[in-house]
Design a protein around this motif. Structure first.
Motif, mmCIF file in Angstrom:
data_model
loop_
_atom_site.group_PDB
_atom_site.id
_atom_site.type_symbol
_atom_site.label_atom_id
_atom_site.label_comp_id
_atom_site.label_asym_id
_atom_site.label_seq_id
_atom_site.Cartn_x
_atom_site.Cartn_y
_atom_site.Cartn_z
ATOM 1 N N ARG A 1 0.831 -1.200 0.000
ATOM 2 C CA ARG A 1 0.000 0.000 0.000
ATOM 3 C C ARG A 1 0.866 1.251 0.000
ATOM 4 N NH1 ARG A 1 -5.171 -0.398 3.393
ATOM 5 N NH2 ARG A 1 -6.136 -2.111 2.324
ATOM 6 N N PRO A 2 0.777 2.054 -1.064
ATOM 7 C CA PRO A 2 1.524 3.322 -1.070
ATOM 8 C C PRO A 2 1.035 4.216 0.055
ATOM 9 C CG PRO A 2 0.718 2.782 -3.255
ATOM 10 C CD PRO A 2 0.071 1.819 -2.304
ATOM 11 N N ARG A 3 1.930 5.043 0.566
ATOM 12 C CA ARG A 3 1.535 5.922 1.659
ATOM 13 C C ARG A 3 2.223 7.278 1.534
ATOM 14 N NH1 ARG A 3 2.903 2.184 6.110
ATOM 15 N NH2 ARG A 3 4.131 0.862 4.791
ATOM 16 N N ILE A 4 1.635 8.249 2.155
ATOM 17 C CA ILE A 4 2.195 9.599 2.204
ATOM 18 C C ILE A 4 2.951 9.723 3.521
ATOM 19 C CG2 ILE A 4 1.680 12.067 2.220
ATOM 20 C CD1 ILE A 4 0.863 10.773 -0.383
ATOM 21 N N ASN A 5 4.210 10.161 3.448
ATOM 22 C CA ASN A 5 4.971 10.324 4.686
ATOM 23 C C ASN A 5 4.731 11.715 5.273
ATOM 24 O OD1 ASN A 5 6.620 12.126 3.310
ATOM 25 N ND2 ASN A 5 8.388 10.781 3.231
ATOM 26 N N GLN A 6 5.403 12.020 6.375
ATOM 27 C CA GLN A 6 5.155 13.272 7.090
ATOM 28 C C GLN A 6 5.568 14.506 6.303
ATOM 29 O OE1 GLN A 6 7.393 12.837 10.656
ATOM 30 N NE2 GLN A 6 9.370 13.065 9.684
ATOM 31 N N PHE A 7 6.391 14.334 5.269
ATOM 32 C CA PHE A 7 6.830 15.456 4.460
ATOM 33 C C PHE A 7 5.980 15.638 3.200
ATOM 34 C CE2 PHE A 7 10.582 13.696 6.625
ATOM 35 C CZ PHE A 7 10.839 14.762 7.476
ATOM 36 N N GLY A 8 4.947 14.796 3.038
ATOM 37 C CA GLY A 8 4.061 14.905 1.894
ATOM 38 C C GLY A 8 4.511 14.131 0.676
ATOM 39 N N PHE A 9 5.525 13.259 0.828
ATOM 40 C CA PHE A 9 5.998 12.457 -0.287
ATOM 41 C C PHE A 9 5.195 11.172 -0.379
ATOM 42 C CE2 PHE A 9 9.934 14.809 0.817
ATOM 43 C CZ PHE A 9 10.124 15.448 -0.390
ATOM 44 N N LEU A 10 4.829 10.809 -1.588
ATOM 45 C CA LEU A 10 4.140 9.545 -1.833
ATOM 46 C C LEU A 10 5.194 8.460 -1.959
ATOM 47 C CD1 LEU A 10 1.596 7.884 -2.531
ATOM 48 C CD2 LEU A 10 1.948 8.541 -4.910
#
Length: 126
Positions: free
Chosen positions: A81-90
């Motif tokens: 599952r792709p996710r967005i990290n805390q810096f907004g990167f996919l």
């Protein structure tokens, strides 16, 4: 020997440290599980940040009630599952994705489009 020197720790220092309180409420959690809410919905309502915390809360509830509870979505494998990290990167783990006959290598670039709530990546040909 009983005299204190100037290097004493102040009791007030201990009070200024922020202590995080547990959000574990057995009655509320029990009702949510019985209502059939999935893990994501429970995490939002209880304001939990990680699924691991929810797992710990469910384990406590099981121990208290001596009854097994099943929560949908609690034990999902997230590597696909792709996710967005805390810096907004996919973040997408391409090694676990089924890309068919598409070959990708380090340094490949993609065009990004958003259509009807879908993110579409198109590989740019050098």
């Amino acid at each position: 020997m009983g005299a204190k020197d100037g290097n004493t720790t102040d009791v007030q220092d201990r009070k200024t440290k922020k202590k995080t309180e547990s959000k574990f409420d057995p009655q509320v959690l029990r009702q949510m599980v019985k209502d059939g809410l999935n893990a994501a919905e429970i995490m939002i309502r209880l304001q939990l940040k990680t699924r691991q915390t929810l797992k710990q809360h469910i384990a406590k509830l099981i121990q208290i009630d001596r009854q097994l509870y099943e929560v949908k979505g609690l034990y999902l494998k997230d590597s696909k599952r792709p996710r967005i990290n805390q810096f907004g990167f996919l973040k997408i783990n391409m090694k676990v994705q089924d890309l068919g006959d598409l070959k990708i290598e380090e340094g490949d670039q993609f065009n990004v489009e958003v259509l009807d709530g879908k993110i579409i990546l198109t590989k740019l040909i050098p």
